[in-house]
Design an enzyme around this catalytic site. Structure first.
Site, PDB file in Angstrom:
ATOM      1  N   ALA A 134       0.831  -1.209   0.000  1.00 25.01           N
ATOM      2  CA  ALA A 134       0.000   0.000   0.000  1.00 25.01           C
ATOM      3  C   ALA A 134       0.863   1.256   0.000  1.00 25.01           C
ATOM      4  CB  ALA A 134      -0.921   0.004   1.225  1.00 25.01           C
ATOM      5  N   GLN A 245       2.058  20.724   3.594  1.00 28.29           N
ATOM      6  CA  GLN A 245       3.395  21.230   3.975  1.00 28.29           C
ATOM      7  C   GLN A 245       4.480  20.261   3.508  1.00 28.29           C
ATOM      8  OE1 GLN A 245       4.172  23.626   7.425  1.00 28.29           O
ATOM      9  NE2 GLN A 245       5.733  22.208   8.152  1.00 28.29           N
ATOM     10  N   GLU A 246       4.196  18.946   3.626  1.00 26.56           N
ATOM     11  CA  GLU A 246       5.181  17.944   3.190  1.00 26.56           C
ATOM     12  C   GLU A 246       5.506  18.154   1.705  1.00 26.56           C
ATOM     13  OE1 GLU A 246       4.303  13.885   4.163  1.00 26.56           O
ATOM     14  OE2 GLU A 246       5.687  13.090   2.672  1.00 26.56           O
ATOM     15  N   LEU A 341      25.803  18.407 -20.126  1.00 22.05           N
ATOM     16  CA  LEU A 341      26.770  19.492 -20.353  1.00 22.05           C
ATOM     17  C   LEU A 341      28.139  19.183 -19.742  1.00 22.05           C
ATOM     18  CD1 LEU A 341      24.421  22.576 -19.880  1.00 22.05           C
ATOM     19  CD2 LEU A 341      25.578  21.906 -21.997  1.00 22.05           C
ATOM     20  N   HIS A 342      28.177  18.234 -18.814  1.00 19.51           N
ATOM     21  CA  HIS A 342      29.460  17.819 -18.226  1.00 19.51           C
ATOM     22  C   HIS A 342      30.152  16.731 -19.049  1.00 19.51           C
ATOM     23  CE1 HIS A 342      28.602  20.009 -14.518  1.00 19.51           C
ATOM     24  NE2 HIS A 342      29.753  19.602 -13.999  1.00 19.51           N
TER      25      HIS A 342
HETATM   26  C1  LIG Z   1      13.608   6.960  -0.885  1.00 19.75           C
HETATM   27  C2  LIG Z   1      12.181   6.865  -0.452  1.00 19.75           C
HETATM   28  C3  LIG Z   1      11.784   7.439   0.746  1.00 19.75           C
HETATM   29  C4  LIG Z   1      10.466   7.324   1.179  1.00 19.75           C
HETATM   30  N1  LIG Z   1      10.098   7.821   2.407  1.00 19.75           N
HETATM   31  C5  LIG Z   1       8.877   7.511   2.923  1.00 19.75           C
HETATM   32  C6  LIG Z   1       8.549   7.842   4.275  1.00 19.75           C
HETATM   33  O1  LIG Z   1       9.348   8.450   5.005  1.00 19.75           O
HETATM   34  N2  LIG Z   1       7.339   7.464   4.754  1.00 19.75           N
HETATM   35  C7  LIG Z   1       6.423   6.805   3.980  1.00 19.75           C
HETATM   36  O2  LIG Z   1       5.351   6.498   4.488  1.00 19.75           O
HETATM   37  N3  LIG Z   1       6.702   6.482   2.694  1.00 19.75           N
HETATM   38  C8  LIG Z   1       7.901   6.817   2.146  1.00 19.75           C
HETATM   39  N4  LIG Z   1       8.219   6.470   0.850  1.00 19.75           N
HETATM   40  C9  LIG Z   1       7.222   5.745   0.065  1.00 19.75           C
HETATM   41  C10 LIG Z   1       6.627   6.569  -1.069  1.00 19.75           C
HETATM   42  O3  LIG Z   1       5.809   7.589  -0.548  1.00 19.75           O
HETATM   43  C11 LIG Z   1       5.880   5.595  -1.985  1.00 19.75           C
HETATM   44  O4  LIG Z   1       6.870   4.846  -2.666  1.00 19.75           O
HETATM   45  C12 LIG Z   1       4.970   6.305  -2.974  1.00 19.75           C
HETATM   46  O5  LIG Z   1       3.872   6.883  -2.297  1.00 19.75           O
HETATM   47  C13 LIG Z   1       4.454   5.365  -4.059  1.00 19.75           C
HETATM   48  O6  LIG Z   1       3.931   4.193  -3.529  1.00 19.75           O
HETATM   49  P1  LIG Z   1       4.405   2.777  -4.125  1.00 19.75           P
HETATM   50  O7  LIG Z   1       5.876   2.750  -4.089  1.00 19.75           O
HETATM   51  O8  LIG Z   1       3.657   1.716  -3.424  1.00 19.75           O
HETATM   52  O9  LIG Z   1       3.973   2.827  -5.650  1.00 19.75           O
HETATM   53  P2  LIG Z   1       2.523   2.502  -6.225  1.00 19.75           P
HETATM   54  O10 LIG Z   1       1.489   3.204  -5.440  1.00 19.75           O
HETATM   55  O11 LIG Z   1       2.401   1.036  -6.402  1.00 19.75           O
HETATM   56  O12 LIG Z   1       2.617   3.192  -7.661  1.00 19.75           O
HETATM   57  C14 LIG Z   1       3.208   2.548  -8.810  1.00 19.75           C
HETATM   58  C15 LIG Z   1       2.880   3.421 -10.031  1.00 19.75           C
HETATM   59  O13 LIG Z   1       1.453   3.495 -10.213  1.00 19.75           O
HETATM   60  C16 LIG Z   1       1.040   4.831 -10.243  1.00 19.75           C
HETATM   61  N5  LIG Z   1      -0.289   4.980  -9.625  1.00 19.75           N
HETATM   62  C17 LIG Z   1      -0.733   4.422  -8.480  1.00 19.75           C
HETATM   63  N6  LIG Z   1      -1.990   4.840  -8.217  1.00 19.75           N
HETATM   64  C18 LIG Z   1      -2.326   5.689  -9.211  1.00 19.75           C
HETATM   65  C19 LIG Z   1      -3.497   6.454  -9.522  1.00 19.75           C
HETATM   66  N7  LIG Z   1      -4.573   6.442  -8.737  1.00 19.75           N
HETATM   67  N8  LIG Z   1      -3.507   7.191 -10.655  1.00 19.75           N
HETATM   68  C20 LIG Z   1      -2.412   7.222 -11.474  1.00 19.75           C
HETATM   69  N9  LIG Z   1      -1.285   6.530 -11.226  1.00 19.75           N
HETATM   70  C21 LIG Z   1      -1.235   5.777 -10.122  1.00 19.75           C
HETATM   71  C22 LIG Z   1       2.085   5.587  -9.430  1.00 19.75           C
HETATM   72  O14 LIG Z   1       2.078   6.964  -9.740  1.00 19.75           O
HETATM   73  C23 LIG Z   1       3.356   4.867  -9.858  1.00 19.75           C
HETATM   74  O15 LIG Z   1       3.803   5.394 -11.077  1.00 19.75           O
HETATM   75  C24 LIG Z   1       9.513   6.634   0.366  1.00 19.75           C
HETATM   76  C25 LIG Z   1       9.913   6.094  -0.858  1.00 19.75           C
HETATM   77  C26 LIG Z   1      11.223   6.177  -1.268  1.00 19.75           C
HETATM   78  C27 LIG Z   1      11.612   5.516  -2.565  1.00 19.75           C
END
Ligand SMILES: Cc1cc2nc3c(=O)[nH]c(=O)nc-3n(C[C@H](O)[C@H](O)[C@H](O)COP(=O)(O)OP(=O)(O)OC[C@H]3O[C@@H](n4cnc5c(N)ncnc54)[C@H](O)[C@@H]3O)c2cc1C
Length: 383
Positions: A134, A245-246, A341-342
């Site tokens: 999720a 804000q985030e 450019l690098h």
């Molecule tokens: C380095 C890093 C740090 C992070 N830090 C945190 C943190 O501190 N706390 C936290 O809770 N989470 C954190 N995250 C998680 C991040 O918020 C999620 O990865 C992000 O919300 C996407 O969720 P998912 O990876 O499950 O991708 P998915 O939700 O599975 O999405 C996969 C693809 O489907 C697309 N998609 C999904 N639903 C829709 C829709 N309704 N309409 C159109 N396109 C859609 C997405 O845009 C994406 O391209 C972090 C992630 C990373 C990589």
């Protein structure tokens, strides 16, 4: 390009102070932190000592009580401008993203219990929403908190948690009533020292190397009832309130990181000679620099306007989503052009633009993917 005018003399003085602290306490250590996959605990304490963590926390809880968000914006901006992308997300996440949940919705007990140590950097904070199954679809989260009378019993896991490996506390989204969907989501402050709370190893990420992102696991973790933020079932509402804000904070980091990559590139094109003259004299280089300078100036103007609106409590969700979407896309475009450019040097890690390019990519993914941002903006357009 347009001169900036959102900061007064006091802001400018503070900016200078932050710049000096960043140069002394962050820049020299960043390469080591990239190897360690996290900033040091010592640096958290130094940031706390310098008064740069959770500045908005009232004095009664150990903070400085600075309500002007421009000061927070300056901290984000200055760290990102230094090119140290890991710390540029770690500290603002703690101060501007996690802290508000406790400050705005927490009880007096929670404020006294956690805010003073978040201000000093003794407690490092994370926010844990995403689960392996999720991410964008937050409502389908499966971590549960069962009411056991005097405590909640939490089971489940979270993934991709920024500051996850170092965190002492985490604001964790849980289902207190799984049958109610979004209305069954609550927020709990969980202590990582609690029995049954374990952490994965920091992920090997494509960028943001100086930043500890990991999984968190909860197996029958007892959480005191007093650690509920606000009311049960209101977690989703609180998340939606603070996400503006985030998203703004991610946007501010993005535009400053773009400015950083651009500044390095301007200098490089003056120094690098090809065909007997600096590459800055080639028309393609000049046009590229002109295009990027213009786009950065437009992005910066929008970012500054968002900060002003946010200070007046007038930045709406769509405006913040647009900042996150537009500025992170711009950051990636700028970083990519700067690498080009690098030439070959742009792909070598010791060059800032290689780091900028690798660090930029995730900005379009976390804090709500840019597709989700566009969905939120579209809802506003079509309402
Ligand atoms: C380095 C890093 C740090 C992070 N830090 C945190 C943190 O501190 N706390 C936290 O809770 N989470 C954190 N995250 C998680 C991040 O918020 C999620 O990865 C992000 O919300 C996407 O969720 P998912 O990876 O499950 O991708 P998915 O939700 O599975 O999405 C996969 C693809 O489907 C697309 N998609 C999904 N639903 C829709 C829709 N309704 N309409 C159109 N396109 C859609 C997405 O845009 C994406 O391209 C972090 C992630 C990373 C990589």
């Amino acid at each position: 390009m347009l001169a900036r005018n959102i900061y007064n003399e006091e802001h400018e003085m503070f900016k200078q102070t932050v710049r000096e602290i960043v140069a002394k306490e962050i820049v020299p250590y960043n390469a080591q932190w990239e190897k360690d996959k996290m900033v040091s605990r010592e640096s958290w304490l130094k940031m706390g000592e310098a008064g740069l963590l959770c500045m908005q926390v009232p004095e009664e809880y150990g903070g400085l009580g600075i309500k002007d968000f421009k000061y927070n914006a300056i901290i984000s901006e200055e760290i990102a401008l230094s090119g140290c992308a890991g710390p540029a997300i770690s500290y603002p996440l703690h101060s501007d993203i996690v802290c508000p949940y406790i400050l705005d919705f927490g009880t007096e007990v929670l404020k006294q219990k956690y805010l003073p140590k978040m201000v000093t950097g003794e407690y490092i904070a994370a926010v844990a929403m995403t689960e392996p199954g999720a991410g964008s679809d937050l409502q389908s989260m499966r971590t549960t908190a069962v009411d056991m009378g005097d405590h909640y019993l939490v089971n489940g896991s979270k993934t991709f948690i920024t500051n996850g490996y170092l965190c002492d506390i985490a604001v964790v989204a849980v289902k207190t009533n799984p049958s109610l969907g979004a209305k069954g989501i609550s927020l709990l402050v969980m202590e990582s020292s609690a029995a049954g709370f374990t952490k994965g190893k920091p992920f090997e990420k494509a960028g943001l190397h100086a930043q500890d992102t990991c999984e968190l696991f909860f197996e029958n973790v007892k959480v005191p009832k007093e650690n509920l933020i606000g009311e049960e079932g209101k977690g989703f509402v609180y998340l939606m309130t603070e996400l503006a804000q985030e998203r703004l904070v991610v946007g501010l980091g993005a535009i400053a990181a773009a400015e950083c990559a651009f500044a390095h590139t301007v200098q490089y094109t003056k120094d690098r000679v090809a065909f007997g003259k600096p590459i800055s004299e080639l028309q393609n280089t000049r046009f590229k620099l002109a295009e990027l300078a213009t786009k950065i100036s437009v992005g910066r103007t929008y970012a500054d306007r968002c900060v002003e609106l946010h200070c007046d409590k007038k930045l709406d969700g769509a405006g913040a989503s647009a900042a996150k979407y537009y500025l992170s896309e711009l950051q990636c475009e700028v970083a990519d052009e700067c690498v080009q450019l690098h030439g070959g040097y742009g792909y070598i890690w010791e060059y800032q633009v290689a780091r900028s390019w690798a660090d930029a990519r995730v900005q379009r993914i976390y804090a709500g993917t840019n597709e989700i941002m566009k969905e939120l903006i579209a809802r506003n357009v079509l309402k």
